[in-house]
Scaffold this motif. Structure first.
Motif, PDB file in Angstrom:
ATOM      1  N   CYS A   1       0.847  -1.184   0.000  1.00  0.00           N
ATOM      2  CA  CYS A   1       0.000   0.000   0.000  1.00  0.00           C
ATOM      3  C   CYS A   1       0.888   1.242   0.000  1.00  0.00           C
ATOM      4  O   CYS A   1       1.927   1.256   0.654  1.00  0.00           O
TER       5      CYS A   1
ATOM      6  N   CYS B   1      -0.003   2.932   3.888  1.00  0.00           N
ATOM      7  CA  CYS B   1       0.234   2.316   5.204  1.00  0.00           C
ATOM      8  C   CYS B   1       1.212   1.150   5.054  1.00  0.00           C
ATOM      9  O   CYS B   1       1.780   0.945   4.002  1.00  0.00           O
TER      10      CYS B   1
ATOM     11  N   PHE C   1       0.638  -2.012   4.982  1.00  0.00           N
ATOM     12  CA  PHE C   1       0.047  -3.240   4.434  1.00  0.00           C
ATOM     13  C   PHE C   1       0.906  -3.838   3.321  1.00  0.00           C
ATOM     14  O   PHE C   1       1.315  -3.156   2.393  1.00  0.00           O
TER      15      PHE C   1
ATOM     16  N   CYS D   1      -6.139   0.171   5.253  1.00  0.00           N
ATOM     17  CA  CYS D   1      -6.434   1.572   5.600  1.00  0.00           C
ATOM     18  C   CYS D   1      -7.598   2.132   4.772  1.00  0.00           C
ATOM     19  O   CYS D   1      -8.095   3.207   5.061  1.00  0.00           O
TER      20      CYS D   1
HETATM   21 ZN   LIG Z   1      -3.076   0.914   3.256  1.00  0.00          ZN
END
Ligand SMILES: [Zn+2]
Ligand SMILES: Nc1ncnc2c1ncn2[C@@H]1O[C@H](COP(=O)(O)OP(=O)(O)O)[C@@H](O)[C@H]1O
Ligand SMILES: [Mg+2]
Length: 418
Positions: free
Chosen positions: A224, A227, A229, A246
């Protein structure tokens, strides 16, 4: 080490039929040599890198409480028949009959062998937990060997196996190994993404893969832009998808190489091979198992893939085959050679691994080869600087050159390499 007495067969040309940067550089820098498709010799320089990688792995595995052993590659097929993996792995398993007519194979991995071993010696809960590991050759008849040592038919793996009484013991050991892997890759100079993965032919539930982003990678890291992730391909194939964590960020895809893979196996192998222990309550139970692999030889390729420039390899300090390379440019000049020899002696005594390029080669050739093999620090003994009582110290990564009075070279390097 004196280059003139050593064996570093560097190549000027890019070998034909090679696409991956790491493949080209590992051949050109004289690290490995291909015997036949997917099968490689580790030349002295490559073997030094391998030894340094193995040392880091051993230190971290021992630190985590694992014990080293060494199991055979030559294995009777009947053990594999008991778990059915002679079938599951039949595409990659190298099988044959020996001279006595016994069906044998060259181990593609060692779960069956280590489980059989443990079954022989562990009877009671008092003998658990235990974690065993080895650094050993694996054989896999890969349909498409690729990128040199990235996907080979004979390669080196560190494989560890944990044995526990119960699931919570397994989870504890798994966490320890997970942390050991984080430490190992950090020390190796490799930034890894840890992705929870599909455990495929291994069986079991929980598993994680340790990935390094590289253009030649056959796996992917989906991450991502907003974030932390991260995910493997399996759950998030679509790049355009919004981030499930997120909900704000966009997912982007990067090619990645798998370097490590850890699994919570459970009782898949212990059950089918009958590795049982007598628990405190007087009941016979299957031992609970985990397994933990690192592609040790593949790590060399990943390091080169991540750490290189136009001119060649740039080894991170902890895995470099040598710490310092000395380049006496005028080998017929007495002062140059005496100084080179005294630096060599002094630095070796200080515990540094030192290579001296004392070959009768042109300065241009020496510079090119030095860039190619990528030793982190270089001492250049050239005519002009020496006439002013100075030598040059060059950093391979930054390309930065500093001039140092010749009597301060050792101290300077000691502080630079500290
Ligand atoms: Zn994210
Ligand atoms: N053919 C190969 N050549 C070099 N390294 C390999 C090869 N196959 C696997 N490895 C390394 O061994 C590690 C553990 O192997 P494993 O997870 O069983 O392999 P795979 O993911 O190919 O099934 C992998 O993470 C990878 O680093
Ligand atoms: Mg794997």
């Amino acid at each position: 080490m004196r280059w003139s007495h050593y064996f570093i067969p560097t190549l000027k040309e890019v070998p034909v039929g090679t696409e991956a940067r790491s493949h080209q550089l590992s051949l050109r820098a004289g690290l490995v040599h291909m015997l036949t498709s997917g099968v490689y010799t580790y030349l002295p320089l490559g073997l030094r890198v391998l030894a340094r990688i193995e040392r880091i792995i051993r230190e971290e595995m021992n630190q985590a409480g694992a014990h080293e052993l060494f199991m055979p590659c030559l294995q009777p097929l009947d053990i594999w028949q008991k778990t059915g993996r002679d079938k599951v792995l039949s595409d990659v398993m190298i099988k044959f009959e020996d001279g006595k007519g016994r069906k044998m194979c060259l181990g593609p991995t060692h779960e069956e062998i280590v489980t059989d071993l443990v079954k022989n010696f562990i009877q009671s809960y008092r003998q658990l937990p235990v974690t065993l590991y080895q650094i050993q050759t694996k054989f896999r008849d890969e349909l498409r060997p690729r990128f040199g040592i990235v996907r080979a038919c004979e390669f080196i793996m560190k494989d560890a196996y944990s044995f526990d009484r119960d699931k919570s013991g397994l989870e504890k050991n798994y966490k320890k190994m997970y942390q050991a892997y984080i430490n190992i890759f950090k020390r190796l100079g490799l930034q890894t993404s840890v992705l929870s993965a599909d455990s495929g032919a291994m069986g079991g539930d929980v598993s994680h893969e340790f990935m390094v982003a590289a253009p030649i990678g056959e796996d992917v890291i989906i991450s991502c832009d907003q974030c932390d992730f991260e995910s493997g391909a399996r759950d998030h194939l679509e790049e355009k998808q919004a981030c499930p964590e997120c909900q704000k960020g966009q997912l982007t895809k990067q090619a990645a190489i798998e370097l490590g893979h850890i699994f919570q196996l459970g009782t898949k192998y212990t059950q089918s091979l009958g590795a049982l222990y007598l628990d405190e309550d007087g009941k016979l139970k299957p031992i609970i198992m985990g397994c933990y692999g690192i592609g040790v030889s593949r790590v060399i390729a990943a390091l080169i893939e991540v750490h290189n420039d136009e001119q060649g390899i740039i080894w991170p300090a902890e895995v470099a085959p040598f710490d310092i390379e000395i380049l006496p440019l005028m080998i017929d000049h007495d002062e140059t050679m005496l100084l080179s020899e005294s630096f060599y002696q002094d630095l070796s005594e200080q515990g540094f691994a030192v290579l001296v390029d004392d070959r009768k080669e042109s300065p241009g050739r020496k510079f090119n080869d030095a860039d190619l093999i990528g030793i982190p620090w270089r001492i250049i003994l050239g005519k002009r600087a020496l006439s002013e009582g100075q030598v040059e110290i060059k950093n391979r990564r930054s390309q930065e050159v500093i001039k140092v009075p010749k009597d301060q070279v050792i101290d300077k390097l000691k502080s630079l390499l500290a």
